[in-house]
Design a protein around this motif. Structure first.
Motif, PDB file in Angstrom:
ATOM      1  N   ASN A  84     -80.768 -40.614 -29.733  1.00  0.00           N
ATOM      2  CA  ASN A  84     -81.584 -39.416 -29.573  1.00  0.00           C
ATOM      3  C   ASN A  84     -82.679 -39.399 -30.623  1.00  0.00           C
ATOM      4  OD1 ASN A  84     -80.078 -37.472 -27.555  1.00  0.00           O
ATOM      5  ND2 ASN A  84     -78.534 -38.485 -28.805  1.00  0.00           N
ATOM      6  N   THR A  85     -83.763 -38.715 -30.347  1.00  0.00           N
ATOM      7  CA  THR A  85     -84.819 -38.603 -31.332  1.00  0.00           C
ATOM      8  C   THR A  85     -84.305 -37.893 -32.571  1.00  0.00           C
ATOM      9  OG1 THR A  85     -85.536 -36.558 -30.303  1.00  0.00           O
ATOM     10  CG2 THR A  85     -86.648 -38.561 -29.607  1.00  0.00           C
ATOM     11  N   LYS A  86     -84.927 -38.161 -33.703  1.00  0.00           N
ATOM     12  CA  LYS A  86     -84.467 -37.652 -34.992  1.00  0.00           C
ATOM     13  C   LYS A  86     -84.267 -36.145 -34.990  1.00  0.00           C
ATOM     14  CE  LYS A  86     -86.569 -37.089 -39.437  1.00  0.00           C
ATOM     15  NZ  LYS A  86     -87.637 -37.539 -40.311  1.00  0.00           N
ATOM     16  N   SER A  87     -85.119 -35.409 -34.298  1.00  0.00           N
ATOM     17  CA  SER A  87     -85.023 -33.956 -34.311  1.00  0.00           C
ATOM     18  C   SER A  87     -83.773 -33.450 -33.607  1.00  0.00           C
ATOM     19  CB  SER A  87     -86.257 -33.347 -33.646  1.00  0.00           C
ATOM     20  OG  SER A  87     -86.348 -33.769 -32.298  1.00  0.00           O
ATOM     21  N   LYS A  88     -83.120 -34.314 -32.822  1.00  0.00           N
ATOM     22  CA  LYS A  88     -81.948 -33.870 -32.068  1.00  0.00           C
ATOM     23  C   LYS A  88     -80.628 -34.257 -32.724  1.00  0.00           C
ATOM     24  CE  LYS A  88     -84.000 -33.416 -27.521  1.00  0.00           C
ATOM     25  NZ  LYS A  88     -83.868 -33.718 -26.080  1.00  0.00           N
ATOM     26  N   THR A  89     -80.663 -35.009 -33.800  1.00  0.00           N
ATOM     27  CA  THR A  89     -79.416 -35.344 -34.470  1.00  0.00           C
ATOM     28  C   THR A  89     -78.914 -34.135 -35.251  1.00  0.00           C
ATOM     29  OG1 THR A  89     -80.565 -36.158 -36.433  1.00  0.00           O
ATOM     30  CG2 THR A  89     -80.090 -37.762 -34.702  1.00  0.00           C
ATOM     31  N   GLY A  90     -77.598 -34.041 -35.427  1.00  0.00           N
ATOM     32  CA  GLY A  90     -77.045 -32.934 -36.194  1.00  0.00           C
ATOM     33  C   GLY A  90     -75.836 -32.306 -35.541  1.00  0.00           C
ATOM     34  N   ILE A  91     -75.460 -31.124 -36.047  1.00  0.00           N
ATOM     35  CA  ILE A  91     -74.320 -30.364 -35.542  1.00  0.00           C
ATOM     36  C   ILE A  91     -74.839 -29.088 -34.890  1.00  0.00           C
ATOM     37  CG2 ILE A  91     -72.154 -29.200 -36.135  1.00  0.00           C
ATOM     38  CD1 ILE A  91     -71.952 -31.015 -38.581  1.00  0.00           C
ATOM     39  N   TYR A  92     -74.406 -28.837 -33.670  1.00  0.00           N
ATOM     40  CA  TYR A  92     -74.850 -27.665 -32.918  1.00  0.00           C
ATOM     41  C   TYR A  92     -73.660 -26.781 -32.551  1.00  0.00           C
ATOM     42  CZ  TYR A  92     -79.232 -30.229 -32.070  1.00  0.00           C
ATOM     43  OH  TYR A  92     -80.417 -30.921 -32.216  1.00  0.00           O
ATOM     44  N   PHE A  93     -73.934 -25.477 -32.391  1.00  0.00           N
ATOM     45  CA  PHE A  93     -72.943 -24.573 -31.807  1.00  0.00           C
ATOM     46  C   PHE A  93     -73.676 -23.674 -30.814  1.00  0.00           C
ATOM     47  CE2 PHE A  93     -74.718 -22.048 -35.245  1.00  0.00           C
ATOM     48  CZ  PHE A  93     -74.729 -20.752 -34.753  1.00  0.00           C
ATOM     49  N   VAL A  94     -72.918 -23.050 -29.924  1.00  0.00           N
ATOM     50  CA  VAL A  94     -73.517 -22.181 -28.913  1.00  0.00           C
ATOM     51  C   VAL A  94     -73.576 -20.760 -29.455  1.00  0.00           C
ATOM     52  CG1 VAL A  94     -73.336 -21.290 -26.571  1.00  0.00           C
ATOM     53  CG2 VAL A  94     -72.620 -23.639 -27.068  1.00  0.00           C
ATOM     54  N   PHE A 149     -68.341 -27.331 -31.082  1.00  0.00           N
ATOM     55  CA  PHE A 149     -69.512 -27.890 -31.741  1.00  0.00           C
ATOM     56  C   PHE A 149     -69.902 -29.201 -31.058  1.00  0.00           C
ATOM     57  CE2 PHE A 149     -67.231 -25.367 -34.847  1.00  0.00           C
ATOM     58  CZ  PHE A 149     -68.226 -24.639 -35.463  1.00  0.00           C
ATOM     59  N   THR A 150     -71.176 -29.499 -31.092  1.00  0.00           N
ATOM     60  CA  THR A 150     -71.668 -30.772 -30.581  1.00  0.00           C
ATOM     61  C   THR A 150     -72.252 -31.562 -31.738  1.00  0.00           C
ATOM     62  OG1 THR A 150     -72.188 -29.810 -28.424  1.00  0.00           O
ATOM     63  CG2 THR A 150     -73.215 -31.913 -28.964  1.00  0.00           C
ATOM     64  N   PHE A 151     -71.717 -32.768 -31.964  1.00  0.00           N
ATOM     65  CA  PHE A 151     -72.223 -33.669 -33.001  1.00  0.00           C
ATOM     66  C   PHE A 151     -73.072 -34.738 -32.304  1.00  0.00           C
ATOM     67  CE2 PHE A 151     -69.102 -31.598 -35.414  1.00  0.00           C
ATOM     68  CZ  PHE A 151     -69.081 -32.034 -36.737  1.00  0.00           C
ATOM     69  N   ILE A 152     -74.302 -34.907 -32.766  1.00  0.00           N
ATOM     70  CA  ILE A 152     -75.181 -35.933 -32.212  1.00  0.00           C
ATOM     71  C   ILE A 152     -75.611 -36.873 -33.330  1.00  0.00           C
ATOM     72  CG2 ILE A 152     -77.333 -36.412 -30.997  1.00  0.00           C
ATOM     73  CD1 ILE A 152     -77.138 -33.700 -29.691  1.00  0.00           C
ATOM     74  N   PHE A 153     -75.333 -38.156 -33.139  1.00  0.00           N
ATOM     75  CA  PHE A 153     -75.659 -39.167 -34.139  1.00  0.00           C
ATOM     76  C   PHE A 153     -76.764 -40.080 -33.618  1.00  0.00           C
ATOM     77  CE2 PHE A 153     -71.242 -37.967 -34.679  1.00  0.00           C
ATOM     78  CZ  PHE A 153     -71.150 -37.746 -36.032  1.00  0.00           C
ATOM     79  N   GLY A 168     -85.941 -47.488 -49.607  1.00  0.00           N
ATOM     80  CA  GLY A 168     -86.460 -46.184 -49.207  1.00  0.00           C
ATOM     81  C   GLY A 168     -85.714 -45.592 -48.042  1.00  0.00           C
ATOM     82  N   ASN A 169     -86.180 -44.419 -47.606  1.00  0.00           N
ATOM     83  CA  ASN A 169     -85.521 -43.717 -46.517  1.00  0.00           C
ATOM     84  C   ASN A 169     -86.348 -43.846 -45.244  1.00  0.00           C
ATOM     85  OD1 ASN A 169     -87.573 -42.154 -47.503  1.00  0.00           O
ATOM     86  ND2 ASN A 169     -86.543 -40.207 -47.140  1.00  0.00           N
ATOM     87  N   VAL A 170     -86.467 -45.065 -44.757  1.00  0.00           N
ATOM     88  CA  VAL A 170     -87.304 -45.338 -43.588  1.00  0.00           C
ATOM     89  C   VAL A 170     -86.792 -44.554 -42.385  1.00  0.00           C
ATOM     90  CG1 VAL A 170     -88.178 -47.128 -42.058  1.00  0.00           C
ATOM     91  CG2 VAL A 170     -87.725 -47.650 -44.466  1.00  0.00           C
ATOM     92  N   GLY A 171     -87.610 -43.599 -41.933  1.00  0.00           N
ATOM     93  CA  GLY A 171     -87.272 -42.866 -40.722  1.00  0.00           C
ATOM     94  C   GLY A 171     -86.078 -41.958 -40.844  1.00  0.00           C
ATOM     95  N   ILE A 172     -85.542 -41.739 -42.035  1.00  0.00           N
ATOM     96  CA  ILE A 172     -84.361 -40.906 -42.200  1.00  0.00           C
ATOM     97  C   ILE A 172     -84.748 -39.655 -42.963  1.00  0.00           C
ATOM     98  CG2 ILE A 172     -82.020 -40.778 -43.141  1.00  0.00           C
ATOM     99  CD1 ILE A 172     -81.761 -43.714 -42.839  1.00  0.00           C
ATOM    100  N   GLY A 173     -84.570 -38.494 -42.327  1.00  0.00           N
ATOM    101  CA  GLY A 173     -84.922 -37.244 -42.969  1.00  0.00           C
ATOM    102  C   GLY A 173     -84.127 -37.034 -44.230  1.00  0.00           C
ATOM    103  N   GLY A 174     -84.715 -36.425 -45.232  1.00  0.00           N
ATOM    104  CA  GLY A 174     -84.058 -36.228 -46.504  1.00  0.00           C
ATOM    105  C   GLY A 174     -82.769 -35.447 -46.400  1.00  0.00           C
ATOM    106  N   LEU A 175     -82.693 -34.493 -45.457  1.00  0.00           N
ATOM    107  CA  LEU A 175     -81.478 -33.714 -45.288  1.00  0.00           C
ATOM    108  C   LEU A 175     -80.810 -34.035 -43.962  1.00  0.00           C
ATOM    109  CD1 LEU A 175     -82.569 -30.215 -46.652  1.00  0.00           C
ATOM    110  CD2 LEU A 175     -81.113 -31.909 -47.744  1.00  0.00           C
ATOM    111  N   ASN A 176     -81.013 -35.233 -43.429  1.00  0.00           N
ATOM    112  CA  ASN A 176     -80.456 -35.564 -42.130  1.00  0.00           C
ATOM    113  C   ASN A 176     -79.915 -36.987 -42.079  1.00  0.00           C
ATOM    114  OD1 ASN A 176     -79.897 -34.517 -39.551  1.00  0.00           O
ATOM    115  ND2 ASN A 176     -81.590 -35.642 -38.660  1.00  0.00           N
ATOM    116  N   TRP A 177     -79.749 -37.636 -43.231  1.00  0.00           N
ATOM    117  CA  TRP A 177     -79.367 -39.030 -43.213  1.00  0.00           C
ATOM    118  C   TRP A 177     -77.931 -39.257 -42.759  1.00  0.00           C
ATOM    119  CZ3 TRP A 177     -75.223 -40.132 -46.276  1.00  0.00           C
ATOM    120  CH2 TRP A 177     -74.972 -39.316 -47.387  1.00  0.00           C
TER     121      TRP A 177
END
Length: 271
Positions: A84-94, A149-153, A168-177
């Motif tokens: 998934n694109t970087k903006s969609k990675t993370g933990i979600y809840f409804v 919860f939905t976890f997207i990696f 470096g942090n190529v393509g990895i968000g500072g708070l999303n690695w």
């Protein structure tokens, strides 16, 4: 060139950039490019340089095949659909409106170590390392005691390798690695946070040390169990056991890449 013409050119460039930045390539986009005469090389280049949202189900891939899309492009669609694109990675809840809400990581405001106090009580050092979050309530409010919860990696090998090699942090968000390094929810632990009303904070024990030994990480006895269901290769549904009202958080407990510190948590409130 007169000022009006210059302004017009600048506005055109800005608008073109915005349109390009927002473009997302889908299965339909690929079929459209084929119908317009784009060859495989051009389609593949477009996929690699754009955000994508592919349908990799049998039905979705079947439409591509019927449209005459090559095996090489279809294979790339299957590969990219797992990332998934970087903006969609993370933990979600409804949330209450039935919409998926992303839990933004909360940064620890500091740590507390009670070695000195324990030393005064006994000759042995028996201390607890505590990580603290500001405020007594999370901004992520859930009004059910059995949330899902939905976890997207989005594990990207080259990016992870670069990070671990100190490049470096190529393509990895500072708070999303976490979601580029981890691959499943088993690398996270769910804990209940202790609320300190008078100090206006929440805290969790993240390590212990004594005269004999020391340990880092959350005590397994404090971890709350949860069920994991794989939805796709990089997408999981996580359902904790029944949670009583209070403050909770998911913490990453996997391997921390070189140059990183795990100082953030994904917190939420059960009401």
């Amino acid at each position: 060139m007169n000022p009006k013409s210059l302004i017009a050119i600048i506005l055109f460039c800005i608008s073109s950039y915005i349109v390009t930045a927002q473009e997302v390539i889908t299965n339909e986009s690929i079929i459209q490019m084929m119908e317009l005469g784009f060859d495989d090389t051009m389609i593949i280049d477009k996929i690699y340089t754009s955000d994508v949202k592919f349908d990799a189900t049998i039905a979705g891939l079947g439409k591509l095949k019927k449209a005459g899309v090559s095996t090489e492009v279809i294979s790339l669609v299957m590969e990219k659909s797992k990332q998934n694109t970087k903006s969609k990675t993370g933990i979600y809840f409804v949330n209450e409106d039935g919409e998926d809400k992303l839990i933004q990581p909360a940064v620890f405001s500091g740590t507390n170590d009670n070695k000195v106090a324990q030393r005064l009580v006994s000759n042995l050092i028996n201390s607890k390392q505590k990580a603290r979050l500001p405020r007594t309530k999370s901004n992520n409010v859930i009004k059910t005691n059995r949330p899902e919860f939905t976890f997207i990696f989005n594990p990207a090998t080259t990016e992870v390798d670069n990070l671990q090699n100190g490049q470096g942090n190529v393509g990895i968000g500072g708070l999303n690695w976490w979601f580029r390094v981890a691959s499943n929810p088993n690398e996270f632990v769910l804990v209940k946070l202790k609320v300190k009303e008078r100090q206006n904070l929440r805290e969790v024990i993240t390590g212990k040390s004594s005269y004999i030994s020391s340990s880092e990480g959350v005590d397994p006895k404090l971890a709350i169990g949860f069920d994991i269901e794989e939805i796709e290769g990089n997408k999981f549904k996580v359902t904790p056991t029944s949670l009583e009202p209070g403050e909770y958080a998911f913490l990453y407990q996997g391997q921390v890449p070189q140059g990183r510190q795990n100082q953030s948590v994904f917190d939420f409130s059960i009401q």
